[in-house]
Scaffold this motif. Structure first.
Motif, PDB file in Angstrom:
ATOM      1  N   LEU A  15       0.816  -1.204   0.000  1.00  0.00           N
ATOM      2  CA  LEU A  15       0.000   0.000   0.000  1.00  0.00           C
ATOM      3  C   LEU A  15       0.858   1.265   0.000  1.00  0.00           C
ATOM      4  CD1 LEU A  15      -2.862  -0.990   2.481  1.00  0.00           C
ATOM      5  CD2 LEU A  15      -3.056  -0.600   0.029  1.00  0.00           C
ATOM      6  N   ILE A  16       1.970   1.245   0.721  1.00  0.00           N
ATOM      7  CA  ILE A  16       2.863   2.405   0.716  1.00  0.00           C
ATOM      8  C   ILE A  16       3.496   2.589  -0.652  1.00  0.00           C
ATOM      9  CG2 ILE A  16       5.023   3.314   1.659  1.00  0.00           C
ATOM     10  CD1 ILE A  16       4.238   2.085   4.340  1.00  0.00           C
ATOM     11  N   PHE A  17       3.876   1.479  -1.303  1.00  0.00           N
ATOM     12  CA  PHE A  17       4.417   1.574  -2.660  1.00  0.00           C
ATOM     13  C   PHE A  17       3.376   2.147  -3.617  1.00  0.00           C
ATOM     14  CE2 PHE A  17       5.177  -0.348  -6.878  1.00  0.00           C
ATOM     15  CZ  PHE A  17       6.428   0.211  -7.141  1.00  0.00           C
ATOM     16  N   ALA A  18       2.120   1.706  -3.460  1.00  0.00           N
ATOM     17  CA  ALA A  18       1.048   2.261  -4.286  1.00  0.00           C
ATOM     18  C   ALA A  18       0.874   3.747  -4.003  1.00  0.00           C
ATOM     19  CB  ALA A  18      -0.257   1.508  -4.013  1.00  0.00           C
ATOM     20  N   THR A  19       1.031   4.132  -2.731  1.00  0.00           N
ATOM     21  CA  THR A  19       0.965   5.544  -2.360  1.00  0.00           C
ATOM     22  C   THR A  19       2.027   6.340  -3.108  1.00  0.00           C
ATOM     23  OG1 THR A  19       0.105   5.086  -0.151  1.00  0.00           O
ATOM     24  CG2 THR A  19       1.255   7.167  -0.455  1.00  0.00           C
ATOM     25  N   PHE A  20       3.246   5.811  -3.129  1.00  0.00           N
ATOM     26  CA  PHE A  20       4.338   6.491  -3.822  1.00  0.00           C
ATOM     27  C   PHE A  20       4.037   6.625  -5.318  1.00  0.00           C
ATOM     28  CE2 PHE A  20       8.241   6.098  -6.348  1.00  0.00           C
ATOM     29  CZ  PHE A  20       8.914   7.237  -5.930  1.00  0.00           C
ATOM     30  N   CYS A  21       3.585   5.537  -5.921  1.00  0.00           N
ATOM     31  CA  CYS A  21       3.304   5.568  -7.362  1.00  0.00           C
ATOM     32  C   CYS A  21       2.194   6.566  -7.686  1.00  0.00           C
ATOM     33  CB  CYS A  21       2.922   4.170  -7.859  1.00  0.00           C
ATOM     34  SG  CYS A  21       4.272   2.982  -7.776  1.00  0.00           S
ATOM     35  N   LEU A  22       1.121   6.539  -6.905  1.00  0.00           N
ATOM     36  CA  LEU A  22       0.005   7.441  -7.165  1.00  0.00           C
ATOM     37  C   LEU A  22       0.393   8.900  -6.950  1.00  0.00           C
ATOM     38  CD1 LEU A  22      -2.970   5.463  -5.599  1.00  0.00           C
ATOM     39  CD2 LEU A  22      -2.665   6.014  -8.006  1.00  0.00           C
ATOM     40  N   SER A  23       1.219   9.145  -5.915  1.00  0.00           N
ATOM     41  CA  SER A  23       1.605  10.518  -5.633  1.00  0.00           C
ATOM     42  C   SER A  23       2.526  11.076  -6.715  1.00  0.00           C
ATOM     43  CB  SER A  23       2.302  10.612  -4.269  1.00  0.00           C
ATOM     44  OG  SER A  23       3.504   9.869  -4.270  1.00  0.00           O
ATOM     45  N   VAL A  24       3.191  10.196  -7.462  1.00  0.00           N
ATOM     46  CA  VAL A  24       4.121  10.635  -8.495  1.00  0.00           C
ATOM     47  C   VAL A  24       3.453  10.739  -9.860  1.00  0.00           C
ATOM     48  CG1 VAL A  24       6.197   9.998  -9.800  1.00  0.00           C
ATOM     49  CG2 VAL A  24       6.164   9.774  -7.308  1.00  0.00           C
ATOM     50  N   VAL A  25       2.643   9.721 -10.219  1.00  0.00           N
ATOM     51  CA  VAL A  25       2.175   9.644 -11.604  1.00  0.00           C
ATOM     52  C   VAL A  25       0.693   9.929 -11.795  1.00  0.00           C
ATOM     53  CG1 VAL A  25       3.958   7.936 -12.087  1.00  0.00           C
ATOM     54  CG2 VAL A  25       1.660   7.153 -11.499  1.00  0.00           C
ATOM     55  N   ALA A  26      -0.087   9.914 -10.728  1.00  0.00           N
ATOM     56  CA  ALA A  26      -1.539  10.054 -10.901  1.00  0.00           C
ATOM     57  C   ALA A  26      -2.022  11.380 -10.342  1.00  0.00           C
ATOM     58  CB  ALA A  26      -2.273   8.895 -10.223  1.00  0.00           C
ATOM     59  N   GLN A  27      -2.671  12.156 -11.170  1.00  0.00           N
ATOM     60  CA  GLN A  27      -3.180  13.457 -10.739  1.00  0.00           C
ATOM     61  C   GLN A  27      -4.355  13.322  -9.781  1.00  0.00           C
ATOM     62  OE1 GLN A  27      -1.804  16.457 -11.450  1.00  0.00           O
ATOM     63  NE2 GLN A  27      -0.153  15.260 -12.380  1.00  0.00           N
ATOM     64  N   ARG A  28      -5.136  12.265  -9.923  1.00  0.00           N
ATOM     65  CA  ARG A  28      -6.318  12.087  -9.079  1.00  0.00           C
ATOM     66  C   ARG A  28      -6.150  10.966  -8.066  1.00  0.00           C
ATOM     67  NH1 ARG A  28     -11.311  12.838 -13.449  1.00  0.00           N
ATOM     68  NH2 ARG A  28     -10.685  14.913 -14.169  1.00  0.00           N
ATOM     69  N   GLY A  29      -4.923  10.512  -7.893  1.00  0.00           N
ATOM     70  CA  GLY A  29      -4.690   9.412  -6.972  1.00  0.00           C
ATOM     71  C   GLY A  29      -4.970   9.741  -5.525  1.00  0.00           C
ATOM     72  N   TRP A  30      -5.101  11.046  -5.215  1.00  0.00           N
ATOM     73  CA  TRP A  30      -5.318  11.425  -3.821  1.00  0.00           C
ATOM     74  C   TRP A  30      -6.596  10.844  -3.258  1.00  0.00           C
ATOM     75  CZ3 TRP A  30      -9.689  14.219  -2.608  1.00  0.00           C
ATOM     76  CH2 TRP A  30     -10.363  14.831  -3.659  1.00  0.00           C
ATOM     77  N   ARG A  31      -7.595  10.598  -4.101  1.00  0.00           N
ATOM     78  CA  ARG A  31      -8.856  10.028  -3.588  1.00  0.00           C
ATOM     79  C   ARG A  31      -8.626   8.625  -3.036  1.00  0.00           C
ATOM     80  NH1 ARG A  31     -13.449  12.744  -4.484  1.00  0.00           N
ATOM     81  NH2 ARG A  31     -13.442  14.465  -5.968  1.00  0.00           N
ATOM     82  N   VAL A  32      -7.791   7.864  -3.698  1.00  0.00           N
ATOM     83  CA  VAL A  32      -7.457   6.524  -3.205  1.00  0.00           C
ATOM     84  C   VAL A  32      -6.551   6.633  -1.980  1.00  0.00           C
ATOM     85  CG1 VAL A  32      -6.402   4.311  -3.787  1.00  0.00           C
ATOM     86  CG2 VAL A  32      -7.696   5.578  -5.524  1.00  0.00           C
ATOM     87  N   LEU A  33      -5.578   7.535  -2.057  1.00  0.00           N
ATOM     88  CA  LEU A  33      -4.635   7.680  -0.953  1.00  0.00           C
ATOM     89  C   LEU A  33      -5.330   8.040   0.348  1.00  0.00           C
ATOM     90  CD1 LEU A  33      -1.673   9.661  -2.576  1.00  0.00           C
ATOM     91  CD2 LEU A  33      -2.018   7.205  -2.446  1.00  0.00           C
ATOM     92  N   ASN A  34      -6.339   8.874   0.273  1.00  0.00           N
ATOM     93  CA  ASN A  34      -7.044   9.288   1.479  1.00  0.00           C
ATOM     94  C   ASN A  34      -7.621   8.114   2.252  1.00  0.00           C
ATOM     95  OD1 ASN A  34      -6.624  12.038   1.435  1.00  0.00           O
ATOM     96  ND2 ASN A  34      -8.413  12.468   0.181  1.00  0.00           N
ATOM     97  N   VAL A  35      -7.905   7.041   1.549  1.00  0.00           N
ATOM     98  CA  VAL A  35      -8.499   5.861   2.192  1.00  0.00           C
ATOM     99  C   VAL A  35      -7.428   4.862   2.604  1.00  0.00           C
ATOM    100  CG1 VAL A  35     -10.131   3.957   1.904  1.00  0.00           C
ATOM    101  CG2 VAL A  35     -10.613   6.180   0.858  1.00  0.00           C
ATOM    102  N   THR A  36      -6.415   4.647   1.764  1.00  0.00           N
ATOM    103  CA  THR A  36      -5.493   3.529   1.963  1.00  0.00           C
ATOM    104  C   THR A  36      -4.159   3.893   2.597  1.00  0.00           C
ATOM    105  OG1 THR A  36      -4.581   3.795  -0.270  1.00  0.00           O
ATOM    106  CG2 THR A  36      -6.502   2.345  -0.019  1.00  0.00           C
ATOM    107  N   GLU A  37      -3.748   5.139   2.491  1.00  0.00           N
ATOM    108  CA  GLU A  37      -2.398   5.497   2.934  1.00  0.00           C
ATOM    109  C   GLU A  37      -2.190   5.221   4.420  1.00  0.00           C
ATOM    110  OE1 GLU A  37       0.755   9.224   2.581  1.00  0.00           O
ATOM    111  OE2 GLU A  37      -1.390   9.574   2.266  1.00  0.00           O
TER     112      GLU A  37
END
Length: 367
Positions: free
Chosen positions: A238-260
């Protein structure tokens, strides 16, 4: 962010747990002194807060489970158990916290603090910050202390009164509530996602679940190790996914808010269990080094005072020469300055103010 002991013998002292406190508070100070260091939605500093939450859930629940056993066996009454717990929490946490609040109120060091004073003095500042969607300079870190105090207010009643067979479901339910809370808030509201108390239940409950398993089934080490390995792998994923989303995804914050927070808390459970095992692993030896343990012992003061010091160094001319000398109010040099200033302040607070008050705990011992 400090508990009295750990699951096991009431006299047990486990140095690596203080080492984890040191690690957690240094992560927070690093983030606050380096605001341009970004990771995930909230920065790396909140990972230290989540580690604190898991550790608090673990230690506090372990204490309460032992008190529960004594109540059920007739060794003491429920009222005595609750009084002992709350008085010890009061003696450990309230004096330094209210000292800081009244100094800020008298000096006016942080603009706007006096208008919000009632929110801080009642440990409700996290809801104020959630409603505003921002964390004020100098006092923004106090949201996590408000979360913990609200947790301490309710958790003892739940642990001491709930049927034994319901306890693991209570912990699992708290984890699900946190996930749903963060999902609902980030979809339907503009308030801050992490500040509400419900949003942090998973960190606290994962620590509690670990304490419950060690208390109820101390001999099932193999089962616990499998769970902890799974927690570590899932948390790292999940932390690795957090890193990937924070770097490459503009809307990844919606997922991060739940899983980070869940990912960080799962890794923190593994860290806490490893430290509490008192094994001879290299990590535990490092966490048991005397300077690290000392910083862990005064970690509450470090956390309490560091943000105010950062604010003062950045805002007031009397301290500007320090910033001029190191060339910046951000970066590694500023982190070192703030850490040293925080250690000096927290040490003075501990020896001159907190420790004498803490000695009153001897009149309210755990049975």
């Amino acid at each position: 962010m400090h508990a009295d002991g750990a699951p096991g013998s009431r006299d047990a002292y486990i140095p690596p747990l203080d080492g984890l406190r040191c690690l957690a508070v240094l992560i927070v100070i690093w983030q606050h002194s380096n605001p341009l260091v970004e990771f995930g939605n909230e920065g790396v500093g909140v990972y230290g807060v989540w580690l604190f939450f898991v550790l608090s859930g673990f230690l506090i629940t372990g204490i309460l489970l032992r008190e529960r056993d004594r109540v059920r066996s007739g060794m003491m009454t429920l009222g005595v158990g609750l009084r002992t717990f709350y008085v010890r929490r009061f003696l450990r946490l309230f004096p330094a916290y209210y000292l800081l609040l009244f100094v800020l109120a008298i000096t006016g060091l942080v603009p706007g603090f006096r208008q919000d004073f009632v929110w801080y003095v009642t440990y409700m500042s996290n809801w104020l910050m959630a409603a505003r969607g921002s964390f004020p300079g100098g006092t923004g870190h106090l949201w996590s202390l408000a979360v913990e105090e609200q947790f301490y207010l309710v958790w003892p009643l739940l642990i001491l009164l709930a049927p034994a067979r319901r306890l693991p479901w209570l912990f699992i339910g708290a984890i699900l509530i946190a996930l749903m809370s963060r999902a609902v808030i980030q979809m339907f509201s503009g308030i801050g996602v992490m500040a509400p108390t419900f949003s942090n239940f998973d960190s606290l409950a994962l620590g509690a679940l670990l304490a419950w398993h060690e208390h109820q089934q101390p001999g099932r080490i193999a089962v616990r190790r499998r769970f902890l390995r799974l927690a570590l792998y899932a948390g790292c994923l999940l932390i690795f996914a957090t890193f990937c989303l924070s770097v490459v995804a503009q809307r990844g914050w919606r997922v991060l808010n739940v899983t980070e927070a869940l990912g960080a808390s799962l890794v923190s459970v593994w860290l806490v269990s490893s430290a509490a095992s008192q094994s001879s692993a290299v990590g535990n030896k490092l966490l048991s080094l005397a300077p690290i343990v000392y910083l862990g012992k005064i970690s509450y003061g470090l956390y309490l005072y560091h943000h105010v010091l950062i604010y003062a160094f950045r805002r007031y001319e009397g301290l500007s020469w320090v910033v001029d000398a190191i060339g910046s109010s951000e970066g590694f040099g500023f982190f070192v300055v703030i850490t040293l200033a925080s250690v000096a302040t927290a040490s003075l607070s501990w020896y001159a103010f907190e420790r004498p008050i803490n000695r009153l705990k001897r009149f309210f011992p755990y049975a």
